[in-house]
Scaffold this active site. Structure first.
Site, short mmCIF file in Angstrom:
data_model
loop_
_atom_site.label_atom_id
_atom_site.label_comp_id
_atom_site.label_asym_id
_atom_site.label_seq_id
_atom_site.Cartn_x
_atom_site.Cartn_y
_atom_site.Cartn_z
N GLN A 251 0.81 -1.23 0.00
CA GLN A 251 0.00 0.00 0.00
C GLN A 251 0.84 1.27 0.00
O GLN A 251 1.76 1.42 0.81
CB GLN A 251 -0.87 0.01 1.26
N ARG A 419 -5.58 -2.42 2.29
CA ARG A 419 -6.10 -2.30 3.66
C ARG A 419 -6.79 -0.96 3.86
O ARG A 419 -6.35 0.06 3.35
CB ARG A 419 -4.94 -2.41 4.65
C1 LIG Z 1 3.49 6.37 10.57
C2 LIG Z 1 2.48 5.27 10.63
C3 LIG Z 1 1.18 5.54 11.05
C4 LIG Z 1 0.22 4.51 11.12
N1 LIG Z 1 -1.04 4.80 11.54
C5 LIG Z 1 -1.94 3.80 11.66
C6 LIG Z 1 -3.24 4.04 12.19
O1 LIG Z 1 -3.59 5.15 12.59
N2 LIG Z 1 -4.10 3.00 12.28
C7 LIG Z 1 -3.75 1.74 11.87
O2 LIG Z 1 -4.58 0.83 11.99
N3 LIG Z 1 -2.52 1.49 11.38
C8 LIG Z 1 -1.61 2.48 11.28
N4 LIG Z 1 -0.35 2.20 10.80
C9 LIG Z 1 0.02 0.80 10.53
C10 LIG Z 1 0.33 0.10 11.85
O3 LIG Z 1 0.85 1.01 12.76
C11 LIG Z 1 1.32 -1.04 11.68
O4 LIG Z 1 0.91 -1.88 10.65
C12 LIG Z 1 1.41 -1.85 12.97
O5 LIG Z 1 1.70 -1.01 14.06
C13 LIG Z 1 2.44 -2.98 12.91
O6 LIG Z 1 2.49 -3.57 14.19
P1 LIG Z 1 3.29 -4.91 14.46
O7 LIG Z 1 3.02 -5.30 15.86
O8 LIG Z 1 3.01 -5.88 13.40
O9 LIG Z 1 4.83 -4.48 14.30
P2 LIG Z 1 5.67 -3.23 14.86
O10 LIG Z 1 4.91 -2.35 15.77
O11 LIG Z 1 6.34 -2.61 13.68
O12 LIG Z 1 6.77 -3.95 15.74
C14 LIG Z 1 7.72 -4.83 15.17
C15 LIG Z 1 8.53 -5.41 16.30
O13 LIG Z 1 9.36 -6.44 15.79
C16 LIG Z 1 10.64 -6.32 16.34
N5 LIG Z 1 11.58 -6.93 15.39
C17 LIG Z 1 11.67 -6.76 14.06
N6 LIG Z 1 12.65 -7.52 13.54
C18 LIG Z 1 13.19 -8.20 14.58
C19 LIG Z 1 14.24 -9.14 14.70
N7 LIG Z 1 14.96 -9.54 13.65
N8 LIG Z 1 14.53 -9.61 15.93
C20 LIG Z 1 13.84 -9.21 17.03
N9 LIG Z 1 12.84 -8.32 16.95
C21 LIG Z 1 12.51 -7.83 15.75
C22 LIG Z 1 10.85 -4.85 16.55
O14 LIG Z 1 11.81 -4.63 17.57
C23 LIG Z 1 9.44 -4.42 17.00
O15 LIG Z 1 9.32 -4.59 18.39
C24 LIG Z 1 0.60 3.21 10.74
C25 LIG Z 1 1.90 2.93 10.33
C26 LIG Z 1 2.82 3.95 10.25
C27 LIG Z 1 4.21 3.60 9.76
#
Ligand SMILES: Cc1cc2nc3c(=O)[nH]c(=O)nc-3n(C[C@H](O)[C@H](O)[C@H](O)COP(=O)(O)OP(=O)(O)OC[C@H]3O[C@@H](n4cnc5c(N)ncnc54)[C@H](O)[C@@H]3O)c2cc1C
Length: 615
Positions: A251, A419
């Site tokens: 996206q 999405r």
């Molecule tokens: C600027 C921005 C604004 C957004 N706003 C919205 C919104 O308002 N509403 C909405 O629904 N979505 C929003 N999104 C999308 C949403 O925030 C993300 O898709 C979501 O937060 C991803 O969450 P996650 O738990 O999958 O991963 P993340 O929160 O990205 O966390 C990834 C984790 O994996 C760990 N990690 C990665 N690789 C490794 C490794 N090799 N070894 C150990 N640890 C590792 C990192 O340390 C981290 O803790 C937004 C995204 C962005 C970028």
């Protein structure tokens, strides 16, 4: 030596990982391994909101939410999963509220909600014979469904979940970077990670492992994603021969800050902001006559690209304006209630966005419009899972024992080909919770399986070899070429010619990558080493993305092929699975989309009939 044993290992401390950890740690020993300090995860950057049909400000239902999610995903959404998402969203919001999440409130104390693109409800005054353009001619109208804490919703979610995990005794390994999965006889038995501070390798023995490593927007030159979003989880699974689903659907968010890509949340338009081209025209009137600026993201990003191509950028440059000034919102009557607002109201609703624009653009959005362009934002694809977060081995639906995935790194397929805004945060909570539950159930049912001798050996060899090679061309050169290629040749619009060029460029970069030698040969905080390893992940994911995009000869959701401009439901109504075999290009096969059918009067119909997608 550096051996650890937990029933459940969660890789990633974002919303998905911590929600799963909270759930599994209720029953079994759980540790979270994260390369970042937990509250620095990208979930904390999420701005606008989290979707749930609470009906706090107007009538809504989970059925409306499911309809929008399936249509928003251009029908490539698994419908059972989407219904689970939308039903369980409501309960998840109350669970977060009870944990102490400080949502904004309505005057009477209920959780406040705002509008977001593609979130609608049926229009009560709809009349198919009404004059086009009138209110009665609109079949659906925007609905306030996004729960929020100003424009810092993700920050509040992350802080709340972290507090709860600490309270519940979850063990955290902060700044430990996973480098490999330990797979034995097709089962997952743990992970290998490097302790960033010392360079030492650690092995983690587990009954179940969750990949929750977030997105991989760093594949592209202009991105809203943090530097750490390099897709380590999906890339490592891919190298173990596991498939990646729907990778061609990436996206592009319409409103990134010009040149920087920093996100200006869709909440700007939800709260009444309007986009204008260089001629001062509200161009979304043309592309989405009904929902206009609140059409889905793929539609808005393509519309901006069309305006730029037609030479209607601002001042002849490749950007358009996003205008959130109170006078504009009042002129176009776009405030959520239709009544007039003042700049104090705008400032209160969007404090961080206004701050970003002042800091990074030197533009004060209270007084002037902001220059914007589409920015790479969200991976709809990822590691395929079922609705319990269990990773799928192939298109047959067979699961990989002990391996789970959730959040942006996973593809349970609730987002399909595109999405809707606010549907990621809710996906993290709903499917993070489900994964944690199932991981605990699985762990309780089973003994620890034998751990192989020296499972870290391949990782150690790879690192030693990287460190012993003489210094070569800088790794950033390869990264810049990859990001430019992906942006130019696998971006908002694609063609066979450009994708073929991207495939060949990425293959060439893969060869150069194998010879890279580092500048920093140290052990303590060797960020040079980690960045190179992350680049390897991004290259593998670029390869899978381009291969899947080449194979899909149709346009659907975020995947727009100029050479195949229409959706082709006869040939491509399926999820792509890209699987790596040795060093060559991956193969791409397809899995059926889960469609809910209804029986009535001896006839079978579909609950969500395929429609031409219009906004
Ligand atoms: C600027 C921005 C604004 C957004 N706003 C919205 C919104 O308002 N509403 C909405 O629904 N979505 C929003 N999104 C999308 C949403 O925030 C993300 O898709 C979501 O937060 C991803 O969450 P996650 O738990 O999958 O991963 P993340 O929160 O990205 O966390 C990834 C984790 O994996 C760990 N990690 C990665 N690789 C490794 C490794 N090799 N070894 C150990 N640890 C590792 C990192 O340390 C981290 O803790 C937004 C995204 C962005 C970028």
């Amino acid at each position: 030596m550096n051996y650890h044993r937990f029933d459940c290992i969660i890789v990633g401390a974002g919303g998905a990982g911590m929600m799963a950890a909270l759930e599994s740690s209720r029953k079994v020993g759980t540790a979270v391994v994260s390369k970042l300090y937990p509250t620095r995860s990208h979930t904390g950057a999420a701005q606008g909101g989290i979707a749930a049909a609470l009906s706090n400000l107007e009538d809504d239902s989970w059925e409306n939410h499911a309809y929008d999610t399936i249509k928003g995903g251009d029908y490539l959404v698994d419908q059972t999963a989407a219904e689970i998402l939308c039903k369980e969203a409501v309960d998840c919001i109350y669970e977060l509220e009870h944990m102490g999440l400080p949502f904004d409130r309505t005057a009477d104390g209920r959780i406040s909600q705002r509008r977001f693109g593609g979130h609608t409800k049926p229009n009560p005054i709809y009349d198919p014979s009404a004059t086009p353009g009138t209110d009665a001619a609109k079949p659906r109208i925007p609905v306030m469904r996004a729960c929020h804490a100003a424009d810092r919703t993700g920050h509040m979610i992350l802080q709340t979940l972290y507090q709860q995990c600490i309270k519940q005794g979850v063990t955290f390994f902060d700044e430990f970077h996973m480098l490999d999965l330990i797979m034995v006889d097709g089962e997952c038995r743990g992970i290998v990670a490097i302790e960033i501070a010392t360079g030492q390798l650690h092995t983690f023995h587990a009954k179940s492992v969750l990949l929750a490593t977030g997105g991989f927007g760093r594949m592209f030159k202009t991105s809203s994603n943090a530097y750490a979003l390099t897709g380590d989880g999906p890339a490592i699974a891919y190298r173990h021969g596991l498939p990646l689903e729907d990778m061609e659907f990436y996206q592009f968010h319409p409103t990134g800050i010009y040149r920087l890509g920093i996100l200006l949340s869709e909440a700007c338009r939800g709260d009444g902001g309007v986009m204008f081209n260089g001629k001062g025209e509200r161009f979304m009137d043309v592309y989405a006559p009904n929902l206009k600026d609140l059409a889905s993201r793929d539609v808005c990003s393509r519309s901006i690209e069309q305006e730029l191509r037609a030479g209607r950028g601002v001042n002849g440059k490749d950007y358009v304006y996003l205008d959130i000034r109170a006078e504009t919102i009042n002129k176009y009557k776009t405030s959520p209630t239709g009544s007039d607002v003042d700049s104090h109201w705008v400032e209160k609703r969007l404090p961080d966005i206004i701050d970003f624009a002042r800091t990074y653009l030197g533009v004060d959005p209270i007084k002037e419009p902001m220059p914007i362009q589409p920015t790479a934002h969200y991976a709809m694809g990822g590691v395929p899972t079922d609705v319990h977060g269990r990773v799928l081995r192939d298109t047959s639906g067979e699961v990989v024992p002990g391996l789970y995935a959730a959040g942006e790194s996973a593809c349970v397929s609730v987002h399909g080909a595109n999405r809707l805004g606010t549907n990621s945060l809710v996906d993290l909570i709903v499917f993070g919770r489900r994964s944690g539950k199932d991981m605990a159930r699985y762990a309780l049912d089973r003994e620890f399986q034998p751990f192989p001798a020296n499972p870290e050996a391949p990782t150690r060899m790879a690192i030693d070899s990287l460190l012993s090679r003489p210094r070569t061309e800088p790794w950033v050169k390869l990264r810049d070429e990859m990001q430019k290629t992906m942006m130019d040749d696998c971006g908002v619009y694609r063609t066979e010619e450009r994708l073929t060029r991207a495939r060949d460029t990425i293959a060439g970069l893969q060869v150069r990558y194998k010879n890279l030698g580092l500048q920093d040969k140290g052990t303590v905080f060797n960020t040079n080493l980690l960045e190179v390893l992350e680049l390897g992940c991004l290259l593998d994911l670029s390869e899978a993305t381009v291969a899947s995009a080449l194979a899909r000869k149709e346009s659907r959701g975020a995947h727009s092929r100029e050479d195949f401009p229409n959706r082709d439901d006869t040939q491509f109504f399926g999820h792509s699975f890209a699987t790596k075999h040795g060093d060559g290009q991956p193969t791409v096969t397809y899995k059926n989309v889960d469609v809910i059918t209804l029986e009535k009067d001896g006839k079978t119909t579909t609950k969500y009939p395929l429609e031409i997608r219009k906004y």
